[in-house]
Each structure stands twice: as C-alpha cells, then as structure tokens.
Design a protein around this motif. Structure first.
Motif, PDB file in Angstrom:
ATOM      1  N   LYS A 176     139.354 -21.528 -52.035  1.00  0.00           N
ATOM      2  CA  LYS A 176     138.174 -22.398 -52.059  1.00  0.00           C
ATOM      3  C   LYS A 176     137.649 -22.581 -50.640  1.00  0.00           C
ATOM      4  N   PHE A 177     136.331 -22.672 -50.534  1.00  0.00           N
ATOM      5  CA  PHE A 177     135.690 -22.753 -49.230  1.00  0.00           C
ATOM      6  C   PHE A 177     135.010 -24.101 -49.058  1.00  0.00           C
ATOM      7  N   VAL A 178     135.210 -24.679 -47.878  1.00  0.00           N
ATOM      8  CA  VAL A 178     134.585 -25.961 -47.546  1.00  0.00           C
ATOM      9  C   VAL A 178     133.209 -25.701 -46.963  1.00  0.00           C
ATOM     10  N   LYS A 179     132.201 -26.366 -47.512  1.00  0.00           N
ATOM     11  CA  LYS A 179     130.829 -26.234 -47.021  1.00  0.00           C
ATOM     12  C   LYS A 179     130.353 -27.591 -46.495  1.00  0.00           C
ATOM     13  N   ILE A 180     130.098 -27.645 -45.188  1.00  0.00           N
ATOM     14  CA  ILE A 180     129.656 -28.877 -44.544  1.00  0.00           C
ATOM     15  C   ILE A 180     128.148 -28.829 -44.403  1.00  0.00           C
ATOM     16  N   LYS A 181     127.461 -29.825 -44.978  1.00  0.00           N
ATOM     17  CA  LYS A 181     126.007 -29.790 -45.065  1.00  0.00           C
ATOM     18  C   LYS A 181     125.299 -30.774 -44.137  1.00  0.00           C
ATOM     19  N   PHE A 182     125.988 -31.839 -43.737  1.00  0.00           N
ATOM     20  CA  PHE A 182     125.285 -32.907 -43.008  1.00  0.00           C
ATOM     21  C   PHE A 182     126.305 -33.731 -42.240  1.00  0.00           C
ATOM     22  N   CYS A 183     125.871 -34.313 -41.109  1.00  0.00           N
ATOM     23  CA  CYS A 183     126.742 -35.208 -40.341  1.00  0.00           C
ATOM     24  C   CYS A 183     125.915 -36.285 -39.667  1.00  0.00           C
ATOM     25  N   ASN A 184     126.554 -37.407 -39.406  1.00  0.00           N
ATOM     26  CA  ASN A 184     125.892 -38.465 -38.647  1.00  0.00           C
ATOM     27  C   ASN A 184     126.927 -39.372 -38.001  1.00  0.00           C
TER      28      ASN A 184
ATOM     29  N   PHE B  90     132.262 -40.407 -36.400  1.00  0.00           N
ATOM     30  CA  PHE B  90     131.362 -39.416 -36.977  1.00  0.00           C
ATOM     31  C   PHE B  90     131.842 -39.056 -38.379  1.00  0.00           C
ATOM     32  N   VAL B  91     130.885 -38.898 -39.280  1.00  0.00           N
ATOM     33  CA  VAL B  91     131.230 -38.530 -40.649  1.00  0.00           C
ATOM     34  C   VAL B  91     130.533 -37.213 -40.990  1.00  0.00           C
ATOM     35  N   PHE B  92     131.295 -36.312 -41.612  1.00  0.00           N
ATOM     36  CA  PHE B  92     130.793 -35.003 -42.026  1.00  0.00           C
ATOM     37  C   PHE B  92     130.885 -34.928 -43.550  1.00  0.00           C
ATOM     38  N   TYR B  93     129.756 -34.608 -44.189  1.00  0.00           N
ATOM     39  CA  TYR B  93     129.701 -34.570 -45.651  1.00  0.00           C
ATOM     40  C   TYR B  93     129.866 -33.127 -46.126  1.00  0.00           C
ATOM     41  N   CYS B  94     130.796 -32.960 -47.047  1.00  0.00           N
ATOM     42  CA  CYS B  94     131.102 -31.610 -47.520  1.00  0.00           C
ATOM     43  C   CYS B  94     131.529 -31.651 -48.975  1.00  0.00           C
ATOM     44  N   ASN B  95     131.733 -30.467 -49.555  1.00  0.00           N
ATOM     45  CA  ASN B  95     132.084 -30.383 -50.977  1.00  0.00           C
ATOM     46  C   ASN B  95     133.565 -30.648 -51.232  1.00  0.00           C
ATOM     47  N   LEU B  96     134.445 -30.294 -50.282  1.00  0.00           N
ATOM     48  CA  LEU B  96     135.893 -30.418 -50.503  1.00  0.00           C
ATOM     49  C   LEU B  96     136.562 -31.066 -49.282  1.00  0.00           C
ATOM     50  N   PRO B  97     136.354 -32.348 -49.058  1.00  0.00           N
ATOM     51  CA  PRO B  97     136.898 -32.993 -47.847  1.00  0.00           C
ATOM     52  C   PRO B  97     138.415 -32.953 -47.755  1.00  0.00           C
ATOM     53  N   LYS B  98     139.107 -32.919 -48.889  1.00  0.00           N
ATOM     54  CA  LYS B  98     140.571 -32.950 -48.852  1.00  0.00           C
ATOM     55  C   LYS B  98     141.165 -31.662 -48.294  1.00  0.00           C
ATOM     56  N   TYR B  99     140.359 -30.591 -48.241  1.00  0.00           N
ATOM     57  CA  TYR B  99     140.863 -29.321 -47.729  1.00  0.00           C
ATOM     58  C   TYR B  99     140.645 -29.161 -46.223  1.00  0.00           C
ATOM     59  N   VAL B 100     140.019 -30.138 -45.593  1.00  0.00           N
ATOM     60  CA  VAL B 100     139.808 -30.074 -44.148  1.00  0.00           C
ATOM     61  C   VAL B 100     141.057 -30.628 -43.456  1.00  0.00           C
ATOM     62  N   LYS B 101     141.750 -29.799 -42.702  1.00  0.00           N
ATOM     63  CA  LYS B 101     143.021 -30.169 -42.083  1.00  0.00           C
ATOM     64  C   LYS B 101     142.823 -30.657 -40.649  1.00  0.00           C
ATOM     65  N   ASP B 102     143.881 -31.252 -40.102  1.00  0.00           N
ATOM     66  CA  ASP B 102     143.826 -31.840 -38.762  1.00  0.00           C
ATOM     67  C   ASP B 102     143.408 -30.852 -37.669  1.00  0.00           C
ATOM     68  N   PRO B 103     143.899 -29.595 -37.671  1.00  0.00           N
ATOM     69  CA  PRO B 103     143.462 -28.674 -36.621  1.00  0.00           C
ATOM     70  C   PRO B 103     141.943 -28.487 -36.574  1.00  0.00           C
TER      71      PRO B 103
ATOM     72  N   ILE C  70     137.720 -40.666 -30.312  1.00  0.00           N
ATOM     73  CA  ILE C  70     136.701 -40.356 -31.316  1.00  0.00           C
ATOM     74  C   ILE C  70     137.364 -40.296 -32.682  1.00  0.00           C
ATOM     75  N   THR C  71     136.744 -40.932 -33.676  1.00  0.00           N
ATOM     76  CA  THR C  71     137.252 -40.878 -35.046  1.00  0.00           C
ATOM     77  C   THR C  71     136.316 -40.008 -35.886  1.00  0.00           C
ATOM     78  N   ILE C  72     136.895 -39.077 -36.621  1.00  0.00           N
ATOM     79  CA  ILE C  72     136.106 -38.152 -37.434  1.00  0.00           C
ATOM     80  C   ILE C  72     136.543 -38.262 -38.894  1.00  0.00           C
ATOM     81  N   TYR C  73     135.562 -38.393 -39.775  1.00  0.00           N
ATOM     82  CA  TYR C  73     135.816 -38.484 -41.219  1.00  0.00           C
ATOM     83  C   TYR C  73     135.129 -37.312 -41.922  1.00  0.00           C
ATOM     84  N   PHE C  74     135.759 -36.840 -42.996  1.00  0.00           N
ATOM     85  CA  PHE C  74     135.124 -35.877 -43.887  1.00  0.00           C
ATOM     86  C   PHE C  74     135.039 -36.529 -45.264  1.00  0.00           C
ATOM     87  N   ARG C  75     133.834 -36.556 -45.812  1.00  0.00           N
ATOM     88  CA  ARG C  75     133.601 -37.235 -47.081  1.00  0.00           C
ATOM     89  C   ARG C  75     132.850 -36.332 -48.054  1.00  0.00           C
ATOM     90  N   LYS C  76     132.985 -36.675 -49.324  1.00  0.00           N
ATOM     91  CA  LYS C  76     132.299 -35.936 -50.372  1.00  0.00           C
ATOM     92  C   LYS C  76     130.791 -36.119 -50.199  1.00  0.00           C
TER      93      LYS C  76
END
Length: 434
Positions: free
Chosen positions: A377-385, A394-407, A427-433
């Motif tokens: 499965k591939f993570v697609k990041i579409k938007f950030c703010n 910073f928050v990054f919106y994507c289809n599969l946030p749980k697959y984004v790992k720490d590295p 800096i704190t970074i979040y990945f969200r649906k």
C-alpha cells in the motif's frame, strides 16, 4: 504553565503504580534519573484536556528515629515546596502506621493542595476500610486502586478541577527565559553579570540559590524575564537530595519559560544529568540554547570549540539543530551574544509559515521522496499546514497515516528545518486521515 504534582508516601503503598497509570493517560515517556538516593520519575500527564507534570518521589525507609525524621523532612519538604499539589498515598491493607502519621504532620504545615489517596481499594466492598484514614486529619480521602483503575477517574476529576485547560493559555507579554543546568554551573553568576548587580547569591559550593527568581531584563534593546534555577535551601541538606532538588527546580523553571538557556560547565562532561534537563525542555516543546560556561578555564591545546560542540551534538541526537555558544560569566565573554541567540530562538519558536508556501515547498519534495510502501500500500500526502500554537506543529493529510513511520517523519522534519529557520526549537509533526 503546567501544574506540578508530586506523589509522596512511604514504601510499598503503590506510588509508582499510580504514577505509571497517570503517565499512561498521555502515553508519555517516563524519564528515570539515577544517582540520587533513589530513582526518580518525571512525566507529563493529561486528564480532561488539562496537562500537568507528575513526579514520583520514591519511598521513605525508616531507620533510627533521627535519620528517619531527617529523611522525611528533607524529601517531603522538597516535594511540597516545589510543587503545586501533593498526592499523599497510603495503603488500605496495612492501615495507618507511624510513617503515615509523620508524613501527615509535615503536609498539614503546607499551604499546598494535598490529596489523601487510599490505594489498593480493589473492590467497592473495601471502601469502608478506608474510613480510618480520616484520622490523619484531611478533609477528604479518595479511595482507589492504582493497579486496576477503580476510582481513579473521580479522583483525577478533583485533582485537575482548578487546573487550566490546554487551550486556556495565558497571554505572554514578554519572552521568558529559564537559566537551567547542574548546580554550580554559573547560572546565578550569568544573571548577575547581565543585570550588573549581585541580585542572586553566588558561592563556590553548589546549592546556594534558595528560590527560582524572576528578573525583568530591559537593557540594550532586550526585554524579557530571566528565571534563575535555584539549587537547594541550605548546605546541610545538599548531600542526598541535591540532584533531585535541582531537577524539580529545573522542571518548574522550564514550565514557566519559552526558551531554556541550558548552562553547562566546560570543565565537566556533558553527563546524564545535563541530558535529562535538555530532554525535559525538548519534550515540553521549549526553545533551547546551550551555554558552555567557564570556557576561559579550558586548555585550548587539548580541545577546540568545534570538537567540544561535536561531542555535545553526539549526546543530544537526533535533535541537533540547537545553537551552542561558549561563554565566561566571570569575564563577561559573549554573554550578550547568548541573549541574542535566545531572542532568535524565541522568534523561531513563534514563526508561522503560510499554508500556500508550505504546500508549494514541501509537496514537491514529498512527490519525489514519498513514504515507503507498506504491505503493497502506498501513502499519498495531499495537503499540509501549520497548526496554531506557541511552538511549531505541522499536520500532513494523507490516505494511510498509520503507515507513516518515524524515519519518514524525521525526513520531513529535516526538510522543514532546511527550508525555514527553526534552530533551537522542537518540531512536532502529525499525519492524519485526509
């Protein structure tokens, strides 16, 4: 500023179990500090949107009457003097004993909020066994089981009732800088050198500063509050508890600050105690500037500033984007440059990146370096703010946030640091649906 809550009591009443339960409520990292009389634990906890710091003070072992009395006095007084609230834990299975009574006597002398927790009440039928603890003289008792959670919710409701919600942040009029570090590193001398007067007592022995002193500094175009981190109340009490006392004071000062000026002694190593204070500031999302004091005493033939800086950055990996300056408070070398760096880090911490620029800069980088696929499965990041707040998130919106790992999160963080100036700031970074 987050409230600080200390957990006190005699051994084996369940203080650490309660601490672990509170720490897990925020899934916080628990820091262990060794080398004092016992290991101490510090963590951030959260309940109903209210964040606070918790400290597990360890148990008290009764020896002879004099040594026992001194230990109770030293350690409990440190806890109640430096914290906003105290959780006094007792054991329903053992009932009241002389140790509980000694601690209760001391707690009755403080003006801090004291919550008497009767632990190990593992079922409702045992609540009646808690009633004898009213004889300790506290208005209310809280019966609970730290191990299975029975009654902890009601207790936490009471504990945080007067705490401030995370969103109810007080207006910051001017920056606040905390001068933190080990005792005798030169913190008070630094402040005295800046303000040009002996405002803070300076002696060769560690632990001479009594209180955390706020000093308004308004000179040469600088305007901010300086918070000196005190050491210990008096020399007779420094042998066993200096490190614990120093860390508690550092926590208190760090919580009040926007930027922590971490002062280290160039003649000593960058040891675990310094690293603990560094990560305390980092995990509370404070700006950090490292001041290497007493550089005038170092033999420059054996080590250069570049070598020393390299050693420090090896110790603080992976957060190495931190300014390091070499100073001498005695000779007033580069102390004003240190203030310039602190102001710069404060401005970095407050920096806001426009959403359009953030997306233009980062989405192109992400398209060329997407997150690795996971299970086909591939993570697609579409938007950030950037989220609103007093530090960069910073928050990054994507289809599969749980697959984004720490590295990959570190990769994104490094790109943000390369593009914008966030030196000295976590800096704190979040990945969200999406």
């Amino acid at each position: 500023m987050n409230k600080i809550v200390a957990i006190v009591g005699r051994p084996n009443v369940g203080k650490s179990t309660l601490f672990n339960r509170l720490a897990k409520s925020n899934q916080a990292i628990v820091d262990s500090y060794s080398g004092v009389t016992r290991d101490r634990h510090y963590s951030i906890s959260d309940w109903n949107g209210k964040t606070f710091t918790i400290i597990d003070t360890g148990g008290y072992v009764k020896g002879g009457s004099d040594s026992y009395e001194k230990e109770i006095d030293d350690q409990v007084m440190i806890a109640i003097e430096e914290c906003d609230s105290v959780i006094f834990v007792v054991d329903v299975l053992d009932g009241i004993n002389s140790s509980d009574q000694e601690i209760a006597k001391i707690l009755h002398k403080t003006d801090k909020s004291v919550f008497l927790v009767v632990n190990k009440v593992d079922k409702n039928t045992m609540i009646k066994d808690s009633l004898e603890f009213y004889s300790l003289g506290f208005e209310k008792i809280y019966s609970l089981s730290a191990i299975n959670g029975l009654g902890t919710g009601d207790f936490l409701d009471e504990l945080v009732k007067d705490f401030t919600h995370n969103s109810e942040l007080s207006e910051i009029q001017i920056p606040s800088f905390a001068v933190v570090g080990r005792p005798n590193a030169g913190k008070s001398s630094f402040i005295n050198s800046l303000i040009g007067e002996e405002r803070n007592i300076v002696k060769d022995e560690p632990g001479t500063t009594r209180d955390s002193i706020d000093t308004r500094y308004n000179k040469y175009g600088f305007d901010f509050n300086l918070v000196d981190t005190a050491g210990i109340r008096k020399k007779s009490k420094i042998n066993n508890d200096l490190e614990f006392y120093s860390v508690v004071r550092s926590i208190k000062s760090i919580e009040k600050s926007d930027v922590s000026l971490l002062m280290i002694d160039a003649t000593r190593s960058f040891d675990s105690q310094i690293k603990n204070i560094f990560w305390l500031a980092h995990r509370r999302n404070k700006g950090v500037v490292i001041l290497v004091n007493k550089w005038d005493l170092v033999d420059k033939n054996n080590i250069s500033t570049k070598d020393y800086e390299k050693k420090i950055k090896l110790e603080i990996e992976p957060f190495v984007d931190v300014p390091i300056i070499f100073i001498s408070t005695l000779k007033k070398q580069r102390i004003f440059k240190a203030l310039e760096l602190a102001i710069k880090v404060y401005e970095n911490r407050s920096r806001k990146i426009k959403t359009s620029k953030l997306n233009d800069d980062l989405l192109e980088i992400i398209s060329k370096n997407p997150p690795p696929s996971n299970k086909g499965k591939f993570v697609k990041i579409k938007f950030c703010n950037q989220l609103p707040g007093y530090y960069p998130q910073f928050v990054f919106y994507c289809n599969l946030p749980k697959y984004v790992k720490d590295p990959y999160k570190r990769f994104i963080e490094n790109k943000i640091r390369n593009l914008y100036d966030f030196e000295g700031v976590p800096i704190t970074i979040y990945f969200r649906k999406k």
